[in-house]
Design a protein around this motif. Structure first.
Motif, short mmCIF file in Angstrom:
data_model
loop_
_atom_site.label_atom_id
_atom_site.label_comp_id
_atom_site.label_asym_id
_atom_site.label_seq_id
_atom_site.Cartn_x
_atom_site.Cartn_y
_atom_site.Cartn_z
N HIS A 259 0.89 -1.30 0.18
CA HIS A 259 -0.06 -0.01 -0.12
C HIS A 259 0.73 1.29 0.17
O HIS A 259 2.15 1.16 0.27
CB HIS A 259 -1.08 0.02 1.31
CG HIS A 259 -0.16 -0.20 2.45
ND1 HIS A 259 0.47 0.81 3.22
CD2 HIS A 259 -0.12 -1.41 3.15
CE1 HIS A 259 1.10 0.32 4.08
NE2 HIS A 259 0.68 -1.02 4.40
N PRO A 260 0.43 2.49 -0.30
CA PRO A 260 1.31 3.59 -0.50
C PRO A 260 2.10 3.94 0.82
O PRO A 260 3.13 4.62 0.60
CB PRO A 260 0.34 4.86 -0.85
CG PRO A 260 -0.97 4.06 -1.64
CD PRO A 260 -0.88 2.55 -0.85
N SER A 261 1.63 3.28 1.92
CA SER A 261 2.27 3.93 3.29
C SER A 261 3.65 2.53 3.64
O SER A 261 4.36 2.91 4.57
CB SER A 261 1.25 3.90 4.57
OG SER A 261 0.54 4.98 4.05
N HIS A 262 3.40 1.64 2.74
CA HIS A 262 4.32 0.66 2.99
C HIS A 262 5.63 1.13 2.83
O HIS A 262 5.97 1.77 1.94
CB HIS A 262 3.95 -0.60 2.20
CG HIS A 262 4.90 -1.88 2.04
ND1 HIS A 262 6.18 -1.99 2.08
CD2 HIS A 262 4.59 -3.02 2.64
CE1 HIS A 262 6.74 -3.24 2.23
NE2 HIS A 262 5.62 -3.77 2.71
N PRO A 263 6.79 0.95 3.54
CA PRO A 263 8.12 1.31 3.30
C PRO A 263 8.99 1.08 2.14
O PRO A 263 9.80 1.67 1.71
CB PRO A 263 8.81 0.84 4.59
CG PRO A 263 8.11 -0.50 5.02
CD PRO A 263 6.62 -0.15 4.66
N TRP A 265 6.91 0.63 -0.96
CA TRP A 265 6.18 0.85 -1.63
C TRP A 265 6.58 1.29 -3.09
O TRP A 265 6.42 0.72 -4.34
CB TRP A 265 4.78 1.82 -1.33
CG TRP A 265 3.88 2.17 -2.43
CD1 TRP A 265 3.99 3.76 -2.93
CD2 TRP A 265 2.97 1.56 -2.99
NE1 TRP A 265 2.82 3.77 -3.86
CE2 TRP A 265 2.31 2.48 -4.01
CE3 TRP A 265 2.51 0.33 -2.96
CZ2 TRP A 265 1.29 2.18 -4.92
CZ3 TRP A 265 1.46 -0.01 -3.85
CH2 TRP A 265 0.83 0.68 -4.78
N GLN A 266 7.49 2.18 -2.98
CA GLN A 266 7.98 2.72 -4.55
C GLN A 266 8.99 1.55 -5.18
O GLN A 266 9.27 1.84 -6.32
CB GLN A 266 9.05 3.80 -3.93
CG GLN A 266 8.14 5.20 -3.69
CD GLN A 266 7.25 5.31 -4.93
OE1 GLN A 266 7.46 5.31 -5.88
NE2 GLN A 266 6.17 5.91 -4.49
#
Length: 415
Positions: A259-263, A265-266
């Motif tokens: 998810h976008p808050s996962h460290p 994610w990028q």
């Protein structure tokens, strides 16, 4: 991980290209392709199958005359936001075929569900080829019954062949990176060489990944990446009735849900972006009759959106494309496209390069060697760089030259 690998250093993490990877390299996926008789020769029917219901994301053509398979696939995905199989045919687009075409698309879905023993809404369908012809359903349905997906590179290549039309080559790519200490793999297959314009996605693209991610989050990532890759290519300015890009995620890498808050994610977004960029560039390079890939890089724009507008205007200009074909360093065509792109510019501050050769400094022409410029434009890949010097906006776009063969191929497409 099999095959030769190439490491791509991106930010603070490594992305690895799996040189022999295919759409069946991510865990949980198999594929098949065969000749059903829709086309005179070559495979024309294929399938991707996941051994579990997969999270799914999809983007579609903005052409208002959307083909029947898109409507059926949208319905399948909307039901539960999961699919398990995609069946694709080439040679017939099943577009502008009325009520019968829609019934045929449903029949394809039903046959796929029966073949793979899954609920109908877990099956998706796609078609590509000639517009306005009714589907030869006896051949299609017989072919679906014979599809036997396998987890081999040979079966993946059979699928790749099954989805192409005027393409000269099949198109696939595969990448891997560590997320939560586990290898996460993304692979893609695409078709497309004509009726290509950056206006949603492109032609047909299929991406598989074993990442653990929910469908809604996957959709966010695909939308972001599509805008930076498939939306940045053009061959001829036409937007197809059948364009679709679909991503399936099996979750079998067993990473923590992304998810976008996962460290990391990028890391996942970059994996997806690199996969889609590879496919987009392959499509541009394989444009009908094309001899060269054109890349336009725009720096210093007011924002990324304006950079994208300029890059697409330049790479889509018929005059730029014909100049590249003729190895004519007519940079005036490039700057004209910059001016009509509708992006914000300062007409007095533009730097421009054709390959390594600077043509403009602060919008003033510089002397250059015609022989050196012509020699550069004879390469199979050419790059134009434009620096607007008014902001931090950045973007790229890709296309191909416009040749005599493009007219020849499209003048006899149905024959």
């Amino acid at each position: 991980m099999k095959g030769k690998v190439t490491a791509l250093l991106t930010a603070n993490y490594d992305i690895v290209k799996i040189e022999k990877g295919t759409i069946v390299t991510p865990k949980g996926f198999s594929a098949a392709g065969l000749h059903s008789g829709v086309k005179k020769q070559r495979n024309d029917l294929g399938a991707i199958f996941c051994n579990v219901p997969a999270s799914v994301a999809s983007v579609y053509t903005l052409n208002k005359m959307q083909a029947a398979p898109l409507k059926v696939t949208k319905e399948s995905i909307a039901k539960e936001k999961k699919i398990q199989a995609i069946v694709v045919n080439s040679g017939n687009a099943n577009a502008c075929t009325g009520k019968q075409g829609l019934e045929d698309a449903y029949a394809m879905r039903k046959a796929a569900a029966k073949k793979f023993n899954i609920p109908e809404h877990y099956a998706a369908v796609a078609s590509t080829g000639v517009i306005g012809l009714q589907m030869p359903m006896d051949k299609i349905l017989s072919g679906i019954s014979q599809l036997n997906p396998e987890q081999t590179n040979e079966s993946a290549e059979q699928f790749n062949e099954a989805i192409i039309t005027t393409d000269l080559v099949t198109k696939s790519t595969c990448y891997q990176a560590q997320i939560n200490g586990r290898p996460v793999t993304i692979a893609g297959s695409a078709k497309g060489s004509g009726m290509i314009k950056p206006n949603m996605a492109t032609m047909l693209g299929f991406v598989t990944t074993d990442a653990a991610i929910e469908s809604d989050i996957l959709q966010l990532a695909l939308k972001e990446v599509t805008d930076q890759t498939f939306n940045r290519i053009t061959v001829d300015g036409d937007t197809s009735t059948n364009d679709m890009v679909t991503v399936m995620a099996s979750g079998q890498a067993e990473n923590e849900l992304l998810h976008p808050s996962h460290p990391e994610w990028q890391v996942f977004v970059q994996l997806l972006r690199q996969t889609c960029e590879d496919l987009a560039k392959m499509i541009a390079r394989d444009g009908e009759g094309a001899t060269k890939l054109i890349e336009v890089e725009v720096k210093g724009a007011l924002n990324d959106e304006d950079a994208g507008k300029i890059a697409k205007a330049v790479v889509g200009s018929p005059l730029v494309k014909t100049a590249v074909y003729g190895t004519d360093a007519n940079w005036g065509r490039i700057i004209a496209a910059v001016g009509y792109s509708e992006a914000v510019i300062d007409p007095e501050s533009i730097h421009m390069f054709v390959g390594p050769i600077q043509m403009l400094r602060d919008s003033q022409p510089l002397p250059f060697s015609e022989e050196e410029a012509t020699a550069y434009l004879e390469n199979h890949e050419v790059k134009f760089t434009i620096d607007l010097q008014i902001g931090e906006g950045y973007g790229k776009a890709w296309g191909c030259d416009l040749t005599y063969d493009y007219v020849r191929i499209n003048a006899s497409y149905r024959s």
